[in-house]
Design a protein around this motif. Structure first.
Motif, PDB file in Angstrom:
ATOM      1  N   ALA A  11       0.871  -1.184   0.000  1.00 11.88           N
ATOM      2  CA  ALA A  11       0.000   0.000   0.000  1.00 11.88           C
ATOM      3  C   ALA A  11       0.903   1.227   0.000  1.00 11.88           C
ATOM      4  N   PHE A  12       0.650   2.123  -0.949  1.00  9.88           N
ATOM      5  CA  PHE A  12       1.426   3.364  -1.069  1.00  9.88           C
ATOM      6  C   PHE A  12       0.805   4.349  -0.090  1.00  9.88           C
ATOM      7  N   MET A  13       1.521   4.643   1.002  1.00  6.90           N
ATOM      8  CA  MET A  13       0.895   5.426   2.072  1.00  6.90           C
ATOM      9  C   MET A  13       1.551   6.780   2.355  1.00  6.90           C
ATOM     10  N   MET A  56       6.079   3.758   2.765  1.00  9.10           N
ATOM     11  CA  MET A  56       6.195   5.214   2.868  1.00  9.10           C
ATOM     12  C   MET A  56       7.248   5.724   1.902  1.00  9.10           C
ATOM     13  N   ALA A  57       6.823   6.502   0.932  1.00 13.21           N
ATOM     14  CA  ALA A  57       7.773   7.234   0.086  1.00 13.21           C
ATOM     15  C   ALA A  57       8.435   8.315   0.939  1.00 13.21           C
ATOM     16  N   ASP A  58       9.390   9.027   0.360  1.00 12.47           N
ATOM     17  CA  ASP A  58      10.019  10.085   1.158  1.00 12.47           C
ATOM     18  C   ASP A  58      10.664  11.148   0.301  1.00 12.47           C
ATOM     19  N   HIS A  59      10.632  12.357   0.825  1.00 14.58           N
ATOM     20  CA  HIS A  59      11.253  13.503   0.169  1.00 14.58           C
ATOM     21  C   HIS A  59      11.951  14.318   1.233  1.00 14.58           C
ATOM     22  N   ALA A  99      10.246   1.602   4.494  1.00 14.46           N
ATOM     23  CA  ALA A  99      10.561   3.028   4.564  1.00 14.46           C
ATOM     24  C   ALA A  99      11.550   3.382   3.463  1.00 14.46           C
ATOM     25  N   THR A 100      11.364   4.547   2.909  1.00 14.71           N
ATOM     26  CA  THR A 100      12.310   5.078   1.934  1.00 14.71           C
ATOM     27  C   THR A 100      13.431   5.795   2.672  1.00 14.71           C
ATOM     28  N   ALA A 101      14.668   5.583   2.233  1.00 14.91           N
ATOM     29  CA  ALA A 101      15.772   6.368   2.792  1.00 14.91           C
ATOM     30  C   ALA A 101      16.803   6.578   1.703  1.00 14.91           C
ATOM     31  N   TRP A 128      13.707  -1.608   3.152  1.00  8.95           N
ATOM     32  CA  TRP A 128      14.350  -0.321   2.838  1.00  8.95           C
ATOM     33  C   TRP A 128      14.190  -0.019   1.362  1.00  8.95           C
ATOM     34  N   ASN A 129      13.416   1.006   1.040  1.00  5.71           N
ATOM     35  CA  ASN A 129      13.356   1.517  -0.323  1.00  5.71           C
ATOM     36  C   ASN A 129      14.548   2.444  -0.519  1.00  5.71           C
ATOM     37  N   LEU A 130      15.549   1.923  -1.183  1.00  8.47           N
ATOM     38  CA  LEU A 130      16.834   2.622  -1.379  1.00  8.47           C
ATOM     39  C   LEU A 130      16.678   3.588  -2.554  1.00  8.47           C
ATOM     40  N   VAL A 131      16.690   4.874  -2.282  1.00  4.24           N
ATOM     41  CA  VAL A 131      16.589   5.863  -3.365  1.00  4.24           C
ATOM     42  C   VAL A 131      17.796   6.792  -3.347  1.00  4.24           C
ATOM     43  N   THR A 132      18.033   7.391  -4.526  1.00  5.93           N
ATOM     44  CA  THR A 132      19.106   8.385  -4.618  1.00  5.93           C
ATOM     45  C   THR A 132      18.521   9.789  -4.486  1.00  5.93           C
ATOM     46  N   GLN A 221      13.748  -1.077  -4.499  1.00  2.02           N
ATOM     47  CA  GLN A 221      14.308  -0.051  -5.378  1.00  2.02           C
ATOM     48  C   GLN A 221      13.202   0.507  -6.250  1.00  2.02           C
ATOM     49  N   ALA A 222      13.338   1.776  -6.651  1.00  2.00           N
ATOM     50  CA  ALA A 222      12.301   2.382  -7.494  1.00  2.00           C
ATOM     51  C   ALA A 222      12.899   3.170  -8.651  1.00  2.00           C
ATOM     52  N   GLY A 223      14.148   2.929  -8.984  1.00  4.78           N
ATOM     53  CA  GLY A 223      14.782   3.678 -10.076  1.00  4.78           C
ATOM     54  C   GLY A 223      14.224   3.270 -11.431  1.00  4.78           C
ATOM     55  N   ALA A 224      14.186   4.222 -12.357  1.00  2.00           N
ATOM     56  CA  ALA A 224      13.618   3.976 -13.677  1.00  2.00           C
ATOM     57  C   ALA A 224      14.675   4.031 -14.777  1.00  2.00           C
ATOM     58  N   SER A 225      15.730   4.775 -14.561  1.00  6.91           N
ATOM     59  CA  SER A 225      16.791   4.936 -15.564  1.00  6.91           C
ATOM     60  C   SER A 225      17.566   3.634 -15.737  1.00  6.91           C
ATOM     61  N   ASP A 226      18.466   3.634 -16.696  1.00  2.96           N
ATOM     62  CA  ASP A 226      19.312   2.461 -16.889  1.00  2.96           C
ATOM     63  C   ASP A 226      20.078   2.137 -15.599  1.00  2.96           C
ATOM     64  N   PRO A 274       4.251  -2.552  -9.702  1.00  5.26           N
ATOM     65  CA  PRO A 274       3.924  -1.229 -10.224  1.00  5.26           C
ATOM     66  C   PRO A 274       2.917  -0.504  -9.329  1.00  5.26           C
ATOM     67  N   ALA A 275       3.033   0.810  -9.288  1.00  3.85           N
ATOM     68  CA  ALA A 275       2.066   1.617  -8.555  1.00  3.85           C
ATOM     69  C   ALA A 275       0.761   1.661  -9.343  1.00  3.85           C
ATOM     70  N   ALA A 276      -0.363   1.458  -8.661  1.00  3.37           N
ATOM     71  CA  ALA A 276      -1.675   1.509  -9.332  1.00  3.37           C
ATOM     72  C   ALA A 276      -2.710   2.115  -8.404  1.00  3.37           C
TER      73      ALA A 276
HETATM   74  C1  LIG Z   1       6.320   3.796  -6.849  1.00  5.41           C
HETATM   75  C2  LIG Z   1       7.502   4.713  -6.782  1.00  5.41           C
HETATM   76  C3  LIG Z   1       7.890   5.242  -5.567  1.00  5.41           C
HETATM   77  C4  LIG Z   1       8.970   6.127  -5.456  1.00  5.41           C
HETATM   78  N1  LIG Z   1       9.312   6.640  -4.242  1.00  5.41           N
HETATM   79  C5  LIG Z   1      10.324   7.555  -4.160  1.00  5.41           C
HETATM   80  C6  LIG Z   1      10.643   8.161  -2.935  1.00  5.41           C
HETATM   81  O1  LIG Z   1      10.025   7.880  -1.927  1.00  5.41           O
HETATM   82  N2  LIG Z   1      11.643   9.079  -2.863  1.00  5.41           N
HETATM   83  C7  LIG Z   1      12.375   9.413  -3.971  1.00  5.41           C
HETATM   84  O2  LIG Z   1      13.275  10.251  -3.859  1.00  5.41           O
HETATM   85  N3  LIG Z   1      12.090   8.855  -5.164  1.00  5.41           N
HETATM   86  C8  LIG Z   1      11.088   7.951  -5.281  1.00  5.41           C
HETATM   87  N4  LIG Z   1      10.773   7.404  -6.497  1.00  5.41           N
HETATM   88  C9  LIG Z   1      11.565   7.836  -7.652  1.00  5.41           C
HETATM   89  C10 LIG Z   1      12.678   6.879  -7.954  1.00  5.41           C
HETATM   90  O3  LIG Z   1      13.511   6.719  -6.832  1.00  5.41           O
HETATM   91  C11 LIG Z   1      13.505   7.389  -9.121  1.00  5.41           C
HETATM   92  O4  LIG Z   1      14.187   8.563  -8.759  1.00  5.41           O
HETATM   93  C12 LIG Z   1      12.693   7.686 -10.328  1.00  5.41           C
HETATM   94  O5  LIG Z   1      11.927   6.551 -10.626  1.00  5.41           O
HETATM   95  C13 LIG Z   1      13.593   8.085 -11.522  1.00  5.41           C
HETATM   96  O6  LIG Z   1      14.501   7.055 -11.798  1.00  5.41           O
HETATM   97  P1  LIG Z   1      16.058   7.286 -11.843  1.00  5.41           P
HETATM   98  O7  LIG Z   1      16.439   7.940 -10.550  1.00  5.41           O
HETATM   99  O8  LIG Z   1      16.636   5.918 -12.002  1.00  5.41           O
HETATM  100  O9  LIG Z   1      16.321   8.204 -13.003  1.00  5.41           O
HETATM  101  C14 LIG Z   1       9.695   6.499  -6.617  1.00  5.41           C
HETATM  102  C15 LIG Z   1       9.322   5.949  -7.851  1.00  5.41           C
HETATM  103  C16 LIG Z   1       8.241   5.061  -7.951  1.00  5.41           C
HETATM  104  C17 LIG Z   1       7.898   4.513  -9.275  1.00  5.41           C
END
Ligand SMILES: Cc1cc2nc3c(=O)[nH]c(=O)nc-3n(C[C@H](O)[C@H](O)[C@H](O)COP(=O)(O)O)c2cc1C
Ligand SMILES: Cc1cc2nc3c(=O)[nH]c(=O)nc-3n(C[C@H](O)[C@H](O)[C@H](O)COP(=O)(O)O)c2cc1C
Lengths: 455, 455
Positions: A11-13, A56-59, A99-101, A128-132, A221-226, A274-276
């Protein structure tokens, strides 16, 4: 008969609803993102429905949008995920807590320790949702002038992951003897000092907490780029993505799982979710009417900005109550432009309605009855568009309660979603192996788990 | 009749017992530092006893002691305080929750946000023990070769405090309108962007969370040096200290409160709470016997190291079962040397017993009956040695339960400790004013609170 492929549901909360009009919907709690008692109720409801995880997403900054849109946004404040999730751990028993960090703006010792603590406190339910970090404004809150360059962010992230997992493995699973008679608390031979010195990080260790219950909390992980997909293939056990058609979902799924196979990881050891947005009602028409009502709560100006960006053309001169006129070619993304034009032609939406749709939520959405929604989810699952979904609710509490009362039983009836939790940990829910300690391997069993097969 | 001065009680809960033999005491939980269900039970017991606060110390590395002592220490692992306290917030209602966090190894945006989140989740019960970090090994876990120099640590800490409190004041208390009809979520005129650029930190802001319920979480300090006392006088609202005699306590109390007056702060707006171990039994003899038993659980080698350091002389050649021999002069601290000699002469302890005392816990201790303990606490309070104590328990659960069942009622009977919580927040419990927002002052009332009187 082979067991059916099983759906996994997160659940995306954060925000509790991604739809920017949600807080104004009749019956909604305008402060829901930011009110612990509501979040507790939501988590407990999701647990009753046997969701795999609460996410939990995070900013690390206020969202970077113009103040005139920002002041209408319910997402402007929210709790730090690593502070909220321990509180929810204390009032739930089974649901996973993701949790996102950020690897760009935090330190691996803190991250390793906090997730290990959450994993112990929750009995093995941490992820851990590992984001950059996607919002470049975050840099300004952490002493930097600019966001670190994209490729460098991901190189740091990869090293950060190695350090965090190395710290989690500081202690063998059986290091703590606690022998009251001899007075020996731990076996010094079962303590590993990491002594990491790399390009971005240098961290001695050991971590000052025992190995997590899950070995390692689940890596998301949630990255979209290569680079994002590659780090997911190398490290992730669950992936959030934003693919808005089944065809796009299948392509992404095949790409990321293919990358896993190429480096020798078992593709089953990652769930792609996928998010829906799911809006359920007793008839398709009623569901569509609810969505239209929800969209109508988006301020036209905010919507116009989103519509203009998608079209690559200033939409403020159009008649709000007329159909979308012919749009001249532009430099904007052809896909997003064509998607909007297709939507306009298919639905006869006015310019205002299109603007409000784009300003509200324009990603993948399942809007219909329990049956049509379950059909779509099942199709994604069976056609390998995904292993489940990260569901977001159009408005709360009603949209969440409706999903739990109407969609979940239909998925259960079809045998594609659990009726009871089988195990205790998030790894159990997602069907993921527990990583062996990289410094203290048990000789008994070969290292066939996710962690081992990577090295 | 003027109301009696009231005692404030915090509980020192990391480690759950400071005494290194505690985990071996009969009936103790050897894993108590590290077991959420025990910590939950302790917090709920302390709340029933109307404690002001539950306090978690913190270290960012494994304790820097030789492995032969470390392997006998129950303090080697524990939870991250900012992960544990939100979980305890969800299972308690009134007790304050004070977490230690370092200004040397963390970022003000993270700290401001996490404490604000904890304050909201707990309904205004958060406190921040602001430390510059005592264990130099922490540096090695955060990419540094050496611990930052002491004076510089405190200069950074002072600036860090300004940034964190500035971030907490990002939003006026009434910024969030959430007007469903107009669709306006917040009033942009009630948002302050900090734009801090200083010697150590540059942070734009705003914080992405509403102002804490308490305005600011309660600021706690535990520094002992001149710089430490000065930052306490300038910023702190509660102070932990380690004074082991009433005379030393009075001197510290007068010094720090005097520093407050010099800069125009009201000395009542800080509560000084020395750490004290309390061991209660039905007779003084029984209490002393229990302490002796507890001390006997300290390994002789660990104790010898502590004894040798205190004496400035290698004690390993002494007869363990004989009295302390004459000790030649040395370069060691004369005070600590004389304290040990005095203790030996007064009590007829053997060398072994002295070693185990020093290796166990050698700070301020009240060991006796409910009456003798209440007498001592009252004396400290009335003679302005303190405003209360940060109590640590010799062993748990029994030592904690005994304190709650025997000492607390005696303090209540004397009218120096509350029988019910009067307010909801930690500020209420400690009798501290709520700081006004420095960027959005209400014109109605003059700024006489702690925050205002500092600027
Ligand atoms: C469902 C979903 C949740 C995400 N949650 C976060 C988040 O909480 N914090 C964040 O900085 N980015 C979040 N992102 C963005 C990704 O981390 C990533 O930056 C974005 O998809 C672009 O990909 P890239 O960084 O590989 O170019 C999320 C993306 C998706 C699809
Ligand atoms: C009751 C008490 C609790 C303390 N808790 C911590 C702590 O959790 N973490 C830490 O690094 N230092 C802690 N300290 C140490 C102080 O922060 C400080 O470093 C020490 O008193 C030396 O003072 P100075 O830093 O001003 O020289 C504590 C001290 C006392 C008396």
């Amino acid at each position: 008969m082979a067991a059916k492929r099983q759906l996994h549901l997160g659940a995306f909360m954060r925000p509790v609803s991604l739809h920017t009009g949600a807080w104004r919907y009749p019956g909604a709690y305008p402060d829901a993102n930011f009110n612990f008692s509501h979040l507790k109720r939501f988590a407990q409801t999701l647990e009753r429905a046997k969701f795999d995880a609460f996410f939990m997403a995070d900013h690390l900054a206020v969202l970077n949008m113009p103040i005139d849109s920002l002041k209408r946004s319910h997402t402007v404040t929210s709790f730090d995920p690593l502070t909220l999730l321990p509180a929810l751990a204390a009032v739930t028993e089974r649901i996973g807590l993701v949790a996102t960090a950020s690897t760009t703006f935090d330190q691996p010792y803190h991250i390793a320790r906090k997730f290990a603590s959450l994993d112990h406190i929750s009995g093995g339910r941490a992820g851990w949702n590992l984001v950059t970090t996607s919002n470049p404004d975050a840099a300004l809150n952490f002493g930097l002038e600019d966001h670190m360059e994209h490729g460098e962010r991901y190189r740091r992230a990869r090293e950060f992951f190695d350090v965090v997992t190395g710290l989690w493995d500081s202690w063998a699973d059986d290091a703590f003897i606690r022998d009251v008679d001899s007075g020996i608390y731990f076996d010094p031979d079962k303590l590993h000092v990491l002594n990491h010195k790399g390009d971005y990080l240098s961290v001695r260790g050991p971590l000052n907490i025992a190995r997590p219950i899950q070995g390692w909390p689940v890596i998301v992980q949630a990255g979209a780029s290569d680079a994002g997909r590659q780090i997911a293939a190398e490290t992730a056990e669950a992936v959030f993505t934003a693919q808005s058609t089944l065809a796009a979902g299948q392509k992404f799924y095949a790409d990321v799982k293919g990358r896993m196979e190429k480096i020798g990881r078992n593709p089953d050891h990652m769930k792609i979710l996928p998010a829906a947005m799911v809006l359920v009602a007793d008839s398709v028409q009623e569901a569509q009417d609810k969505r239209a009502r929800l969209d109508s709560l988006v301020h036209y100006d905010s919507g116009l900005a989103s519509l203009s960006i998608a079209l690559g053309h200033d939409a403020s001169k159009f008649d709000p109550d007329g159909p979308l006129p012919e749009i001249p070619e532009s430099n904007a993304s052809k896909t997003s432009r064509q998607n909007v034009i297709d939507l306009a032609r298919k639905t006869n939406m006015t310019v205002r309605q299109l603007a409000q749709r784009l300003g509200g939520y324009s990603g993948l959405a399942f809007v219909g009855t329990p049956r049509t929604i379950a059909d779509e989810m099942q199709e994604w699952l069976e056609q390998r568009g995904s292993d489940g979904f990260t569901v977001n609710f159009p408005y709360l509490p009603a949209g969440l309660d409706d999903f739990v009362e109407k969609v979940v039983p239909e998925l259960q009836r079809r045998g594609i979603f659990r009726t009871e939790y089988r195990g205790a940990t998030l790894r159990d829910h997602l069907g993921l192996p527990r990583p062996e300690n990289q410094f203290f391997r048990s000789d008994a069993k070969p290292a066939t788990h996710a962690a081992g097969s990577r090295s």
